[in-house]
Motif scaffolding. Structure first.
Motif, PDB file in Angstrom:
ATOM      1  N   SER A 129       6.373 -10.876 -17.073  1.00 52.48           N
ATOM      2  CA  SER A 129       5.195 -11.659 -16.696  1.00 52.48           C
ATOM      3  C   SER A 129       4.060 -11.560 -17.712  1.00 52.48           C
ATOM      4  N   SER A 130       4.297 -10.912 -18.852  1.00 50.68           N
ATOM      5  CA  SER A 130       3.208 -10.753 -19.815  1.00 50.68           C
ATOM      6  C   SER A 130       2.829 -12.097 -20.440  1.00 50.68           C
ATOM      7  N   ILE A 131       1.649 -12.102 -21.017  1.00 48.14           N
ATOM      8  CA  ILE A 131       1.129 -13.327 -21.627  1.00 48.14           C
ATOM      9  C   ILE A 131       1.555 -13.394 -23.087  1.00 48.14           C
ATOM     10  N   ARG A 132       2.146 -14.507 -23.451  1.00 46.44           N
ATOM     11  CA  ARG A 132       2.489 -14.771 -24.841  1.00 46.44           C
ATOM     12  C   ARG A 132       1.984 -16.166 -25.128  1.00 46.44           C
ATOM     13  N   ALA A 133       0.805 -16.226 -25.683  1.00 47.06           N
ATOM     14  CA  ALA A 133       0.123 -17.505 -25.880  1.00 47.06           C
ATOM     15  C   ALA A 133       0.810 -18.364 -26.928  1.00 47.06           C
ATOM     16  N   LEU A 149      -8.075 -18.663 -27.576  1.00 44.52           N
ATOM     17  CA  LEU A 149      -8.446 -17.277 -27.278  1.00 44.52           C
ATOM     18  C   LEU A 149      -9.263 -16.680 -28.426  1.00 44.52           C
ATOM     19  N   GLU A 150      -8.771 -16.869 -29.646  1.00 40.95           N
ATOM     20  CA  GLU A 150      -9.441 -16.314 -30.821  1.00 40.95           C
ATOM     21  C   GLU A 150     -10.822 -16.937 -31.043  1.00 40.95           C
ATOM     22  N   GLN A 151     -10.995 -18.179 -30.640  1.00 41.24           N
ATOM     23  CA  GLN A 151     -12.284 -18.859 -30.786  1.00 41.24           C
ATOM     24  C   GLN A 151     -13.243 -18.547 -29.637  1.00 41.24           C
ATOM     25  N   GLY A 152     -12.791 -17.743 -28.673  1.00 39.35           N
ATOM     26  CA  GLY A 152     -13.645 -17.380 -27.551  1.00 39.35           C
ATOM     27  C   GLY A 152     -13.843 -18.494 -26.546  1.00 39.35           C
ATOM     28  N   LEU A 153     -12.914 -19.438 -26.490  1.00 41.24           N
ATOM     29  CA  LEU A 153     -13.039 -20.568 -25.572  1.00 41.24           C
ATOM     30  C   LEU A 153     -12.505 -20.271 -24.170  1.00 41.24           C
ATOM     31  N   VAL A 154     -11.937 -19.066 -23.993  1.00 40.19           N
ATOM     32  CA  VAL A 154     -11.446 -18.632 -22.684  1.00 40.19           C
ATOM     33  C   VAL A 154     -12.254 -17.394 -22.312  1.00 40.19           C
ATOM     34  N   SER A 155     -12.864 -17.408 -21.134  1.00 37.98           N
ATOM     35  CA  SER A 155     -13.728 -16.283 -20.751  1.00 37.98           C
ATOM     36  C   SER A 155     -12.904 -15.027 -20.489  1.00 37.98           C
ATOM     37  N   ASP A 156     -13.526 -13.889 -20.735  1.00 45.32           N
ATOM     38  CA  ASP A 156     -12.868 -12.608 -20.466  1.00 45.32           C
ATOM     39  C   ASP A 156     -12.513 -12.486 -18.987  1.00 45.32           C
ATOM     40  N   GLU A 157     -13.353 -12.993 -18.099  1.00 49.63           N
ATOM     41  CA  GLU A 157     -13.056 -12.902 -16.664  1.00 49.63           C
ATOM     42  C   GLU A 157     -11.814 -13.717 -16.314  1.00 49.63           C
ATOM     43  N   THR A 158     -11.633 -14.867 -16.946  1.00 53.76           N
ATOM     44  CA  THR A 158     -10.429 -15.674 -16.723  1.00 53.76           C
ATOM     45  C   THR A 158      -9.200 -14.902 -17.182  1.00 53.76           C
ATOM     46  N   ILE A 159      -9.302 -14.268 -18.331  1.00 50.39           N
ATOM     47  CA  ILE A 159      -8.173 -13.475 -18.848  1.00 50.39           C
ATOM     48  C   ILE A 159      -7.886 -12.304 -17.915  1.00 50.39           C
ATOM     49  N   ARG A 197      -4.502  -9.460 -14.108  1.00 52.01           N
ATOM     50  CA  ARG A 197      -4.367  -8.710 -12.846  1.00 52.01           C
ATOM     51  C   ARG A 197      -3.246  -9.292 -11.992  1.00 52.01           C
ATOM     52  N   ARG A 198      -3.198 -10.613 -11.906  1.00 49.22           N
ATOM     53  CA  ARG A 198      -2.161 -11.277 -11.111  1.00 49.22           C
ATOM     54  C   ARG A 198      -0.771 -11.002 -11.689  1.00 49.22           C
ATOM     55  N   LYS A 199      -0.642 -11.106 -12.993  1.00 51.17           N
ATOM     56  CA  LYS A 199       0.660 -10.894 -13.620  1.00 51.17           C
ATOM     57  C   LYS A 199       1.104  -9.434 -13.528  1.00 51.17           C
ATOM     58  N   ILE A 200       0.178  -8.496 -13.639  1.00 50.60           N
ATOM     59  CA  ILE A 200       0.504  -7.081 -13.505  1.00 50.60           C
ATOM     60  C   ILE A 200       0.917  -6.775 -12.063  1.00 50.60           C
ATOM     61  N   SER A 201       0.223  -7.364 -11.093  1.00 50.26           N
ATOM     62  CA  SER A 201       0.552  -7.075  -9.691  1.00 50.26           C
ATOM     63  C   SER A 201       1.949  -7.573  -9.335  1.00 50.26           C
ATOM     64  N   TRP A 202       2.414  -8.620  -9.979  1.00 45.60           N
ATOM     65  CA  TRP A 202       3.742  -9.174  -9.728  1.00 45.60           C
ATOM     66  C   TRP A 202       4.842  -8.245 -10.234  1.00 45.60           C
ATOM     67  N   ALA A 203       4.561  -7.486 -11.277  1.00 44.13           N
ATOM     68  CA  ALA A 203       5.575  -6.644 -11.920  1.00 44.13           C
ATOM     69  C   ALA A 203       5.745  -5.320 -11.176  1.00 44.13           C
ATOM     70  N   GLY A 204       6.949  -4.775 -11.241  1.00 43.93           N
ATOM     71  CA  GLY A 204       7.202  -3.455 -10.685  1.00 43.93           C
ATOM     72  C   GLY A 204       6.832  -2.355 -11.660  1.00 43.93           C
ATOM     73  N   GLN A 208      -5.564  -1.160 -15.667  1.00 43.63           N
ATOM     74  CA  GLN A 208      -5.350  -2.004 -14.497  1.00 43.63           C
ATOM     75  C   GLN A 208      -4.038  -1.645 -13.811  1.00 43.63           C
ATOM     76  N   ALA A 209      -2.989  -1.432 -14.573  1.00 46.61           N
ATOM     77  CA  ALA A 209      -1.707  -1.041 -13.994  1.00 46.61           C
ATOM     78  C   ALA A 209      -1.846   0.274 -13.230  1.00 46.61           C
ATOM     79  N   ASN A 210      -2.599   1.199 -13.781  1.00 52.64           N
ATOM     80  CA  ASN A 210      -2.825   2.463 -13.086  1.00 52.64           C
ATOM     81  C   ASN A 210      -3.573   2.218 -11.779  1.00 52.64           C
ATOM     82  N   LYS A 211      -4.606   1.384 -11.794  1.00 52.75           N
ATOM     83  CA  LYS A 211      -5.358   1.076 -10.569  1.00 52.75           C
ATOM     84  C   LYS A 211      -4.457   0.470  -9.500  1.00 52.75           C
ATOM     85  N   GLN A 212      -3.461  -0.299  -9.939  1.00 56.44           N
ATOM     86  CA  GLN A 212      -2.543  -0.938  -8.999  1.00 56.44           C
ATOM     87  C   GLN A 212      -1.373  -0.029  -8.627  1.00 56.44           C
ATOM     88  N   GLY A 213      -1.339   1.179  -9.165  1.00 53.01           N
ATOM     89  CA  GLY A 213      -0.273   2.131  -8.822  1.00 53.01           C
ATOM     90  C   GLY A 213       1.072   1.812  -9.448  1.00 53.01           C
TER      91      GLY A 213
END
Length: 173
Positions: free
Chosen positions: A47-51, A59-69, A74-81, A103-108
Motif C-alpha cells: 500500500s505504499s505510495i509510489r508517485a 510533490l516536489e513543487q509543494g503543490l500537495v499539502s503535508d496534511e493531505t500526504i 495514515r490510511r495506507k499504513i492502517s490497511w497494512a499488517g 505513525q506505524a508505531n502509533k497504530q501498533g
C-alpha cells in the motif's frame, strides 16, 4: 499432497498486506523485494505510495499539502499488517520515512527494517532503531520470518546478529 493444516498455513501466508516505507530513489528495490517474496509464494499487497512522475513533480513543487500526504499515509499504513522499511543510503535523511515509522508505531503495527544492498547501520532512520520489531539483512528467509513475526532478529547489514537497541515487542492481529 499437503495436509489440511499445511494448506491452511499456505492460504494464510499467501496474501500479505504490507506498507513499504522507502526513499523514492529506491523504488526499484521495492520491486526487488516484492519479486523476491512472490517467488516464495507470497502474494504481496503493497500500500505504499509510489508517485508517478507527474505526481512526483507536484510533490516536489509543494503543490500537495503535508496534511493531505499525512492523511493518505495514515490510511495506507492502517490497511497494512506490517510496515517494512527499506534501509538504503539516503533513508536516514528522509523525514517522511521517519514519520511513517512513528505513525506505524502509533497504530501498533509490526515494523521490519530490511537493509538493501549498500545500506549501512548509519543509514537507518532514527525512529526505526527505536520502534522496529526486527531489522534484517537482504536474506529471503530472514525477511519472511521477520514479516510473519516468526522471529524478531536484529542483524547488521550483512546478516550477522546484533543486539536490539530496545525491548520492543509487537503482536499480529
Amino acid at each position: 499432497m499437503p495436509s489440511e493444516s499445511s494448506r491452511k498455513h499456505i492460504a494464510f501466508i499467501s496474501r500479505t498486506h504490507i506498507f513499504i516505507s522507502h526513499h523514492h530513489a529506491d523504488d526499484a528495490e521495492v520491486d526487488n523485494l516484492t519479486s523476491l517474496l512472490s517467488r516464495k509464494g507470497y502474494d504481496i499487497r503493497n500500500s505504499s505510495i509510489r508517485a508517478k512522475p507527474a505526481n512526483q513533480r507536484r510533490l516536489e513543487q509543494g503543490l500537495v499539502s503535508d496534511e493531505t500526504i499525512r492523511r493518505l499515509l495514515r490510511r495506507k499504513i492502517s490497511w497494512a499488517g506490517t510496515v517494512v522499511v527499506l534501509i538504503g543510503q539516503e533513508t536516514h535523511a528522509r523525514p517522511w520515512v521517519n514519520w511513517e515509522i512513528e505513525q506505524a508505531n502509533k497504530q501498533g503495527k509490526r515494523i521490519v527494517g530490511v537493509y538493501i544492498r549498500g545500506g549501512t547501520e548509519a543509514d537507518k532512520p532514527p525512529a526505526l532503531e527505536k520502534y522496529a520489531s526486527a531489522i534484517v539483512g537482504w536474506n529471503t528467509e530472514s525477511i519472511m520470518a521477520a514479516i510473519d513475526g516468526i522471529e524478531n532478529p536484529f542483524q547488521n547489514p550483512g546478516g550477522s546478529p546484533r543486539q536490539a537497541a530496545h525491548p520492543r515487542t509487537s503482536s499480529r492481529c
